[in-house]
Design a protein around this motif. Structure first.
Motif, short mmCIF file in Angstrom:
data_model
loop_
_atom_site.label_atom_id
_atom_site.label_comp_id
_atom_site.label_asym_id
_atom_site.label_seq_id
_atom_site.Cartn_x
_atom_site.Cartn_y
_atom_site.Cartn_z
N GLY A 122 5.32 6.98 -11.42
CA GLY A 122 4.36 7.86 -10.74
C GLY A 122 3.16 7.05 -10.28
O GLY A 122 2.80 6.05 -10.91
N ARG B 121 -2.50 6.02 5.81
CA ARG B 121 -2.29 6.09 4.36
C ARG B 121 -3.37 6.92 3.68
O ARG B 121 -3.41 6.99 2.44
N SER C 243 3.35 -1.94 7.84
CA SER C 243 2.89 -1.27 9.06
C SER C 243 1.39 -1.06 9.04
O SER C 243 0.85 -0.34 8.18
N ARG D 90 0.36 2.77 10.08
CA ARG D 90 0.64 3.94 9.23
C ARG D 90 -0.65 4.49 8.61
O ARG D 90 -1.47 3.72 8.08
N VAL E 170 2.35 2.98 -5.30
CA VAL E 170 1.47 2.43 -6.34
C VAL E 170 0.24 1.76 -5.71
O VAL E 170 -0.89 1.96 -6.16
N LEU F 201 0.86 -1.20 0.00
CA LEU F 201 0.00 0.00 0.00
C LEU F 201 0.88 1.24 0.00
O LEU F 201 0.62 2.21 0.69
N1 LIG Z 1 6.62 4.06 -7.76
C1 LIG Z 1 6.51 4.02 -9.08
O1 LIG Z 1 6.36 5.05 -9.75
C2 LIG Z 1 6.55 2.70 -9.78
C3 LIG Z 1 6.43 2.66 -11.20
C4 LIG Z 1 6.42 1.43 -11.86
C5 LIG Z 1 6.57 0.27 -11.12
N2 LIG Z 1 6.73 0.32 -9.76
C6 LIG Z 1 6.85 -0.92 -9.04
O2 LIG Z 1 5.74 -1.06 -8.16
C7 LIG Z 1 6.13 -1.80 -7.01
C8 LIG Z 1 5.79 -1.00 -5.75
O3 LIG Z 1 6.50 0.22 -5.81
P1 LIG Z 1 6.15 1.44 -4.83
O4 LIG Z 1 6.89 2.61 -5.39
O5 LIG Z 1 4.69 1.52 -4.61
O6 LIG Z 1 6.89 0.96 -3.50
P2 LIG Z 1 6.69 1.50 -2.00
O7 LIG Z 1 6.07 2.86 -2.03
O8 LIG Z 1 7.98 1.30 -1.32
O9 LIG Z 1 5.61 0.52 -1.38
C9 LIG Z 1 5.91 -0.80 -1.04
C10 LIG Z 1 4.78 -1.36 -0.21
O10 LIG Z 1 5.09 -2.70 0.12
C11 LIG Z 1 4.91 -2.89 1.52
N3 LIG Z 1 5.82 -3.92 2.01
C12 LIG Z 1 7.18 -3.88 2.01
N4 LIG Z 1 7.67 -5.00 2.58
C13 LIG Z 1 6.60 -5.72 2.96
C14 LIG Z 1 6.44 -6.95 3.64
N5 LIG Z 1 7.51 -7.67 4.02
N6 LIG Z 1 5.19 -7.40 3.87
C15 LIG Z 1 4.10 -6.68 3.48
N7 LIG Z 1 4.19 -5.51 2.86
C16 LIG Z 1 5.43 -5.04 2.60
C17 LIG Z 1 5.19 -1.55 2.16
O11 LIG Z 1 4.55 -1.49 3.43
P3 LIG Z 1 4.58 -0.15 4.34
O12 LIG Z 1 3.79 0.88 3.56
O13 LIG Z 1 3.93 -0.52 5.58
O14 LIG Z 1 6.02 0.22 4.46
C18 LIG Z 1 4.57 -0.61 1.11
O15 LIG Z 1 3.20 -0.44 1.37
C19 LIG Z 1 7.61 -2.10 -7.18
O16 LIG Z 1 7.77 -3.37 -7.76
C20 LIG Z 1 8.07 -1.03 -8.17
O17 LIG Z 1 9.19 -1.41 -8.92
C21 LIG Z 1 6.71 1.51 -9.09
#
Ligand SMILES: NC(=O)c1ccc[n+]([C@@H]2O[C@H](COP(=O)([O-])OP(=O)(O)OC[C@H]3O[C@@H](n4cnc5c(N)ncnc54)[C@H](OP(=O)(O)O)[C@@H]3O)[C@@H](O)[C@H]2O)c1
Length: 436
Positions: A304, A52, A47, A50, A15, A12
């Motif tokens: 994004g 959100r 968490s 948190r 993305v 959460l």
């Molecule tokens: N951001 C972008 O623009 C973008 C674009 C294209 C692709 N992606 C891909 O999308 C995916 C997610 O990216 P994001 O940017 O959204 O990452 P992010 O903001 O770091 O979010 C990761 C989420 O995973 C949760 N998480 C981490 N470890 C965990 C665990 N052990 N058990 C349960 N939940 C866990 C985190 O929980 P907490 O919130 O509690 O910390 C957080 O909610 C990745 O594969 C990334 O490469 C991202």
């Protein structure tokens, strides 16, 4: 209207939260177009405390994404945790083993284990949606897998990392150094605190590996990608590129050649008037050369929250509609050909070379001689620094060369000989030229 498609959403963050928001804010719009509601029934993140800004009162919280993936109340598992290891990997495997389709934005996981996961999914008769994993909001997976499926694709290439494109655009427009532009990208939130993964080309490589598999019907081979990052590019290179009618972009290029598939992620010069040169800032672009369609190019936000969520929800809507999903990598995973790597030394193209030449009699003649020995013909030669009349033989003078089409093996031999001759200071800068 049919029953709701029940989603288990793991992650959460940037993305995941945007997917949750899109599915609740546009619930009616999505249901009308998908033919049934799509409802998040369970979530998981690290968490629970948190805030959100999401109303999670009607969803079941799972501390462990693996239990969410296997929950019998979940029809489709959405993995937005990230990383090639667990729990992303274990939860995706768990969902597929339980016969549930998976939607993910996780390029790292797919680049490492995509074919194996596709085999597992196909053995269970379910799909993996991964539109969001390559170039964020740009529908490039659908385009390659469906829209141009009747083409024999000879090249797929593009700007696959918005952070690098932002840095190169700023360096060019503001005349600033790489370090200054990286710091600005970090301040604006475009670059991570540890930017290595982006600027050294690894992020682009993950995406390119998936595109190459789809385009050429081969197994994914991220390890074979020739990688060069952008940290060695200087404002002088960008200035010289402009004077010579080019721009420098970090490109991922996968090309079918007679000896195999060439995959590289490198700073590359493209003609200034080409469409690829016009992609500025954090935008991404992917171009596909097909034998029937010719060249097509898709441009848009490569990352994004909302752009990436748009791609995730598009995949969910395809699943909600039912019907036959195309094979995950365009053909059954068991039929993908083993990847055959074309050596970079066999690469053919034009080259930009920048040398710091000692101001000595015979230095230029010696360089020209080494080029001639390798049958390299020069399209242009530009001497950048004037000789200092008060100090002849002082500071080395910058010389920029553009070659006609030649092989990389010849270029490397010539540059090694030039270095061995001792006529230049430091190592030459060498940038490949890619023509549209
Ligand atoms: N951001 C972008 O623009 C973008 C674009 C294209 C692709 N992606 C891909 O999308 C995916 C997610 O990216 P994001 O940017 O959204 O990452 P992010 O903001 O770091 O979010 C990761 C989420 O995973 C949760 N998480 C981490 N470890 C965990 C665990 N052990 N058990 C349960 N939940 C866990 C985190 O929980 P907490 O919130 O509690 O910390 C957080 O909610 C990745 O594969 C990334 O490469 C991202």
């Amino acid at each position: 209207m049919s029953e709701a498609l029940r989603i288990g959403l793991a992650g959460l963050g940037t993305v995941g939260a945007a997917v949750f928001r899109l599915l609740s804010d546009k619930a009616d719009h999505v249901a009308a177009r998908a033919g049934r509601p799509i409802r998040v029934v369970g979530v998981s993140a690290r968490s629970r405390e948190r805030d959100r800004g999401l109303d999670l009162s009607n969803v079941t919280w799972h501390d462990d994404p693996d239990t969410l993936a296997r929950d019998p109340d979940v029809d489709v598992f959405v993995e937005l945790i990230g990383g090639e290891g667990d729990p992303a990997s274990s939860s995706v495997r768990g969902a597929l083993t339980a016969g549930k389709p998976v939607v993910t934005a996780n390029k790292a996981l797919l680049a490492a284990s995509g074919v194996e996961l596709a085999r597992l999914a196909e053995s269970k008769g379910v799909t993996i949606g991964y539109e969001a994993a390559v170039a964020g909001g740009i529908p490039v997976i659908k385009t390659l897998r469906e829209a141009v499926a009747g083409n024999r694709v000879s090249r797929v290439w593009g700007i696959l990392n918005g952070t690098c494109n932002y840095i190169l655009t700023e360096m060019e427009e503001e005349g600033l150094s790489f370090e200054e532009c990286l710091a600005e990208a970090q301040r604006l939130g475009y670059a991570e605190a540890d930017p290595t993964f982006d600027i050294e080309g690894h992020d682009s490589a993950h995406k390119l590996a998936l595109l190459a598999a789809l385009a050429f019907g081969t197994e994914i081979d991220t390890e074979s990608i020739h990688l060069e990052g952008i940290s060695t590019i200087t404002p002088e290179d960008l200035e010289a590129a402009e004077e010579l009618g080019f721009r420098i972009k970090l490109l991922g290029v996968a090309r079918r050649t007679e000896s195999g598939v060439e995959q590289r992620v490198t700073p590359t010069m493209v003609p200034r008037m080409s469409a690829m040169a016009g992609i500025h800032g954090v935008l991404n672009a992917v171009a596909v050369d097909g034998d029937e369609v010719g060249e097509i190019m898709l441009v848009g936000p490569g990352a994004g929250s909302t752009a990436t969520a748009s791609a995730v929800v598009g995949d969910l809507m395809d699943i909600a509609r039912g019907g036959v999903c195309p094979p995950i990598f365009g053909m059954p995973a068991k039929d993908l050909a083993p990847y055959k790597r074309a050596r970079m030394r066999a690469h053919e193209g034009g080259y930009y070379i920048r040398l710091a030449v000692y101001d000595r009699p015979g230095a230029f003649a010696a360089i020209a001689q080494r080029m001639a020995e390798q049958s390299i013909s020069l399209e242009s030669i530009m001497q950048k620094d004037r000789r200092d009349p008060d100090n002849p033989g002082g500071k080395p003078r910058r010389v920029v060369l553009i070659t006609h089409e030649t092989s990389e093996a010849q270029i490397r031999k010539a540059l090694t000989a030039i270095m061995d001759d001792g006529q230049i200071e430091g190592r030459p800068q060498m940038i490949r030229i890619e023509m549209p």
